[in-house]
Design an enzyme around this catalytic site. Sequence first.
Site, PDB file in Angstrom:
ATOM      1  N   CYS A  97     134.478 -30.821  -6.650  1.00  0.00           N
ATOM      2  CA  CYS A  97     135.769 -30.352  -7.165  1.00  0.00           C
ATOM      3  C   CYS A  97     136.099 -28.934  -6.712  1.00  0.00           C
ATOM      4  CB  CYS A  97     135.796 -30.432  -8.689  1.00  0.00           C
ATOM      5  SG  CYS A  97     135.643 -32.117  -9.330  1.00  0.00           S
ATOM      6  N   HIS A 124     142.277 -26.728 -10.371  1.00  0.00           N
ATOM      7  CA  HIS A 124     141.780 -28.049  -9.993  1.00  0.00           C
ATOM      8  C   HIS A 124     142.186 -29.031 -11.078  1.00  0.00           C
ATOM      9  CE1 HIS A 124     139.283 -31.474  -9.368  1.00  0.00           C
ATOM     10  NE2 HIS A 124     138.472 -31.180 -10.379  1.00  0.00           N
ATOM     11  N   ASN A 131     142.186 -37.198 -11.018  1.00  0.00           N
ATOM     12  CA  ASN A 131     141.325 -36.178 -10.427  1.00  0.00           C
ATOM     13  C   ASN A 131     140.978 -36.603  -9.007  1.00  0.00           C
ATOM     14  OD1 ASN A 131     139.227 -34.512  -9.610  1.00  0.00           O
ATOM     15  ND2 ASN A 131     138.109 -34.621 -11.541  1.00  0.00           N
TER      16      ASN A 131
END
Length: 334
Positions: A115, A261, A291
């Site tokens: 991430c 993020h 995500n």
Amino acid sequence: MYQSKIIGLGKYVPEQVVTNDDLSKLMDTSDEWIQERTGIKERRHIKKGDGNSTALMGLKAARQAIDRAGIDKDDIELIVFATLSPDYYFPGCGVQIQEKLGIKTCPALDVRNQCSGFVYGISVADQFIKTGMYKNVLVIGSENHSGGLDMTDRSRHVSVIFGDGAGAAILTRSDDESGILSTHLHSEGEYIDELSLRGPSTEKWVPEIIAENPQEDIPYFPKMNGQLVFKNAIVRFSEVIHEGLDYNDLKKEDIDMFIPHQANLRISQYIQKKLGLEDNQVFNNIQKYGNTTAASIPIALTEAWEEGKIKNGDLVVLAAFGSGFTWGSVIIRW
């Protein structure tokens, strides 16, 4: 030292939209349950045979970024590709992009920081430009999660979160005061197992997995300690943002646009409240895409720019936290 500046942005997401209701037909979940915990309404998944892969999505985003930057692909002197889902175990996606763009011998490297991958990639590009080694660098974040998710009740808390997509940025050498002011990177390996995919790996190669045929704790699907990840994320997000602001003698009141993020809408909302930012100062698109790990920040950054929410002179803050644990921030004067 030189200054580095983003001059081109691009993104690509697959056409197939997968809603929460679609997932509720595969596992014991619901639209209400997913939205309440994550803020996600839908995500994009590669459809088998649609011509997409991690590298190919990255290529589409890269071509858009190159076109918008107004440079030729042969002007690119370094490719940095961030992903946790490479098309091959090796070689990495960076050289695939080089070959598909038709660039002869520029260096290509892969970043495996999940991430935080795009933030790490931007930092790598920024350092190469600032030292004068390269002038134009292509940074890509791309993920194909859908093919590796366990779409059963066993993994419903993880599999509903992730989507596929890619984003890209062109960084170039600049003499302006605007550009990337600083980057800040961290990791804490103590938490390796709290968000991980442990196999296949050198610990246990595929033949051993097949021989053992595990039924319960299957190691080649991702697992996550959601509560621990959440608790660490809200602490590290805040720390690394303030680290970047302090380094540049700035305050949270100076932030014009914060792009986190896209891990969980609740995390973004918590950090927004701590920073005292209005809704128009934070850009979230997890509701549409889920995500997308290394792709989430470049996709969001591209969309925010496309929608006119980032203007010249704005202070833009990027921040990420993810598996490893790793985290980082980028402070930009647009």
